[in-house]
Design a protein around this motif. Structure first.
Motif, PDB file in Angstrom:
ATOM      1  N   MET A   1       0.868  -0.938   0.007  1.00  0.00           N
ATOM      2  CA  MET A   1       0.060   0.019   0.048  1.00  0.00           C
ATOM      3  C   MET A   1       0.772   1.311   0.054  1.00  0.00           C
ATOM      4  O   MET A   1       1.867   1.336   0.660  1.00  0.00           O
ATOM      5  CB  MET A   1      -1.078  -0.058   1.422  1.00  0.00           C
ATOM      6  N   ASP A   2       0.414   2.326  -0.839  1.00  0.00           N
ATOM      7  CA  ASP A   2       1.205   3.316  -0.781  1.00  0.00           C
ATOM      8  C   ASP A   2       0.977   4.264   0.295  1.00  0.00           C
ATOM      9  O   ASP A   2       0.097   4.053   1.250  1.00  0.00           O
ATOM     10  CB  ASP A   2       0.755   4.320  -2.161  1.00  0.00           C
ATOM     11  N   GLU A   3       1.796   5.172   0.978  1.00  0.00           N
ATOM     12  CA  GLU A   3       1.662   5.833   2.021  1.00  0.00           C
ATOM     13  C   GLU A   3       0.459   6.512   2.020  1.00  0.00           C
ATOM     14  O   GLU A   3       0.024   7.242   0.959  1.00  0.00           O
ATOM     15  CB  GLU A   3       2.807   6.776   2.184  1.00  0.00           C
ATOM     16  N   ILE A   4      -0.401   6.651   3.085  1.00  0.00           N
ATOM     17  CA  ILE A   4      -1.295   7.487   3.474  1.00  0.00           C
ATOM     18  C   ILE A   4      -1.307   8.729   3.867  1.00  0.00           C
ATOM     19  O   ILE A   4      -0.345   8.858   4.966  1.00  0.00           O
ATOM     20  CB  ILE A   4      -2.599   6.741   4.306  1.00  0.00           C
ATOM     21  N   SER A   5      -1.491   9.677   3.310  1.00  0.00           N
ATOM     22  CA  SER A   5      -1.128  11.048   3.678  1.00  0.00           C
ATOM     23  C   SER A   5      -2.393  12.392   3.352  1.00  0.00           C
ATOM     24  O   SER A   5      -3.346  11.811   2.685  1.00  0.00           O
ATOM     25  CB  SER A   5       0.006  11.695   2.607  1.00  0.00           C
ATOM     26  N   ALA A   9      -6.218  11.603  -2.581  1.00  0.00           N
ATOM     27  CA  ALA A   9      -7.623  11.203  -3.067  1.00  0.00           C
ATOM     28  C   ALA A   9      -8.235  10.000  -2.233  1.00  0.00           C
ATOM     29  O   ALA A   9      -7.390   8.937  -2.173  1.00  0.00           O
ATOM     30  CB  ALA A   9      -7.359  10.767  -4.512  1.00  0.00           C
ATOM     31  N   ALA A  10      -9.109  10.294  -1.767  1.00  0.00           N
ATOM     32  CA  ALA A  10      -9.769   9.238  -0.997  1.00  0.00           C
ATOM     33  C   ALA A  10      -9.993   7.970  -1.849  1.00  0.00           C
ATOM     34  O   ALA A  10      -9.974   6.872  -1.033  1.00  0.00           O
ATOM     35  CB  ALA A  10     -11.439   9.607  -0.255  1.00  0.00           C
ATOM     36  N   SER A  11     -10.183   7.849  -2.835  1.00  0.00           N
ATOM     37  CA  SER A  11     -10.488   6.654  -3.752  1.00  0.00           C
ATOM     38  C   SER A  11      -8.897   5.949  -3.742  1.00  0.00           C
ATOM     39  O   SER A  11      -9.017   4.878  -4.063  1.00  0.00           O
ATOM     40  CB  SER A  11     -10.906   6.995  -5.462  1.00  0.00           C
ATOM     41  N   ALA A  12      -7.898   6.391  -3.381  1.00  0.00           N
ATOM     42  CA  ALA A  12      -6.643   5.782  -3.428  1.00  0.00           C
ATOM     43  C   ALA A  12      -6.200   5.022  -2.133  1.00  0.00           C
ATOM     44  O   ALA A  12      -5.420   4.550  -2.121  1.00  0.00           O
ATOM     45  CB  ALA A  12      -5.496   6.910  -3.906  1.00  0.00           C
ATOM     46  N   ARG A  47     -20.017  13.492  -1.129  1.00  0.00           N
ATOM     47  CA  ARG A  47     -20.629  13.949  -2.324  1.00  0.00           C
ATOM     48  C   ARG A  47     -19.285  13.928  -3.613  1.00  0.00           C
ATOM     49  O   ARG A  47     -19.654  14.021  -4.436  1.00  0.00           O
ATOM     50  CB  ARG A  47     -21.065  15.480  -2.307  1.00  0.00           C
ATOM     51  N   HIS A  48     -18.070  13.990  -2.876  1.00  0.00           N
ATOM     52  CA  HIS A  48     -16.844  13.750  -3.694  1.00  0.00           C
ATOM     53  C   HIS A  48     -16.121  12.665  -3.345  1.00  0.00           C
ATOM     54  O   HIS A  48     -14.845  12.763  -2.569  1.00  0.00           O
ATOM     55  CB  HIS A  48     -16.158  15.049  -3.594  1.00  0.00           C
ATOM     56  N   PRO A  49     -16.530  11.440  -3.483  1.00  0.00           N
ATOM     57  CA  PRO A  49     -15.957  10.032  -2.825  1.00  0.00           C
ATOM     58  C   PRO A  49     -14.385  10.029  -3.421  1.00  0.00           C
ATOM     59  O   PRO A  49     -13.543   9.411  -2.906  1.00  0.00           O
ATOM     60  CB  PRO A  49     -16.728   8.953  -3.338  1.00  0.00           C
ATOM     61  N   GLY A  50     -14.036  10.420  -4.642  1.00  0.00           N
ATOM     62  CA  GLY A  50     -12.674  10.747  -5.029  1.00  0.00           C
ATOM     63  C   GLY A  50     -11.816  11.724  -4.644  1.00  0.00           C
ATOM     64  O   GLY A  50     -10.357  11.762  -4.901  1.00  0.00           O
ATOM     65  N   GLY A  51     -12.590  12.640  -4.005  1.00  0.00           N
ATOM     66  CA  GLY A  51     -11.995  14.056  -3.642  1.00  0.00           C
ATOM     67  C   GLY A  51     -10.742  13.811  -2.572  1.00  0.00           C
ATOM     68  O   GLY A  51     -10.462  12.584  -2.046  1.00  0.00           O
ATOM     69  N   PRO A  52     -10.224  14.754  -1.965  1.00  0.00           N
ATOM     70  CA  PRO A  52      -9.406  14.569  -0.942  1.00  0.00           C
ATOM     71  C   PRO A  52      -9.943  14.029   0.488  1.00  0.00           C
ATOM     72  O   PRO A  52     -11.024  14.286   0.941  1.00  0.00           O
ATOM     73  CB  PRO A  52      -8.868  16.063  -0.747  1.00  0.00           C
ATOM     74  N   ALA A  53      -8.908  13.312   1.251  1.00  0.00           N
ATOM     75  CA  ALA A  53      -9.351  12.851   2.355  1.00  0.00           C
ATOM     76  C   ALA A  53      -8.346  13.813   3.463  1.00  0.00           C
ATOM     77  O   ALA A  53      -7.184  13.725   3.362  1.00  0.00           O
ATOM     78  CB  ALA A  53      -8.889  11.398   2.409  1.00  0.00           C
ATOM     79  N   LEU A  54      -9.271  13.850   4.451  1.00  0.00           N
ATOM     80  CA  LEU A  54      -8.299  14.385   5.610  1.00  0.00           C
ATOM     81  C   LEU A  54      -8.062  13.315   6.634  1.00  0.00           C
ATOM     82  O   LEU A  54      -8.866  12.425   6.830  1.00  0.00           O
ATOM     83  CB  LEU A  54      -9.325  15.502   6.313  1.00  0.00           C
ATOM     84  N   ILE A  55      -6.725  13.261   6.991  1.00  0.00           N
ATOM     85  CA  ILE A  55      -6.446  12.070   7.571  1.00  0.00           C
ATOM     86  C   ILE A  55      -5.919  12.638   9.190  1.00  0.00           C
ATOM     87  O   ILE A  55      -5.239  13.496   9.229  1.00  0.00           O
ATOM     88  CB  ILE A  55      -5.013  11.404   7.004  1.00  0.00           C
ATOM     89  N   TYR A  56      -6.358  11.973  10.008  1.00  0.00           N
ATOM     90  CA  TYR A  56      -6.459  12.254  11.545  1.00  0.00           C
ATOM     91  C   TYR A  56      -5.678  11.009  12.351  1.00  0.00           C
ATOM     92  O   TYR A  56      -6.119   9.900  11.978  1.00  0.00           O
ATOM     93  CB  TYR A  56      -7.619  12.601  12.255  1.00  0.00           C
TER      94      TYR A  56
END
Length: 78
Positions: A1-5, A9-12, A47-56
């Motif tokens: 898995m690539d690094e989550i940052s 993209a949330a879809s990634a 509403r934007h499932p492939g959009g940016p993900a905020l990581i906490y």
């Protein structure tokens, strides 16, 4: 898995199992979350499932949830 940052993209996010609150708006205006392998949480706009993900981190999410339970954000409810 690539690094989550943050901002990726949330879809990634491989293996993500996105879910939303039972209190979510029926028109699809929702925030969705998925747990991450390191214990953190990713958040996206439904509403934007492939959009940016905020990581906490786990600690950040715990602080937010405790604050919400304690009413710290009640002034933001309309």
């Amino acid at each position: 898995m690539d690094e989550i940052s943050n901002g990726m993209a949330a879809s990634a996010i491989e293996g993500a199992r996105w879910r939303k609150s039972a209190y979510s708006n029926p028109s699809g205006n929702c925030v969705e979350v998925t747990p991450l392998p390191d214990g953190g949480v990713a958040v996206r706009n439904s509403r934007h499932p492939g959009g940016p993900a905020l990581i906490y981190s786990q600690a950040e999410m715990a602080a937010f949830i405790l604050g919400a339970k304690n009413g710290d954000f009640d002034d933001l409810a309309f």
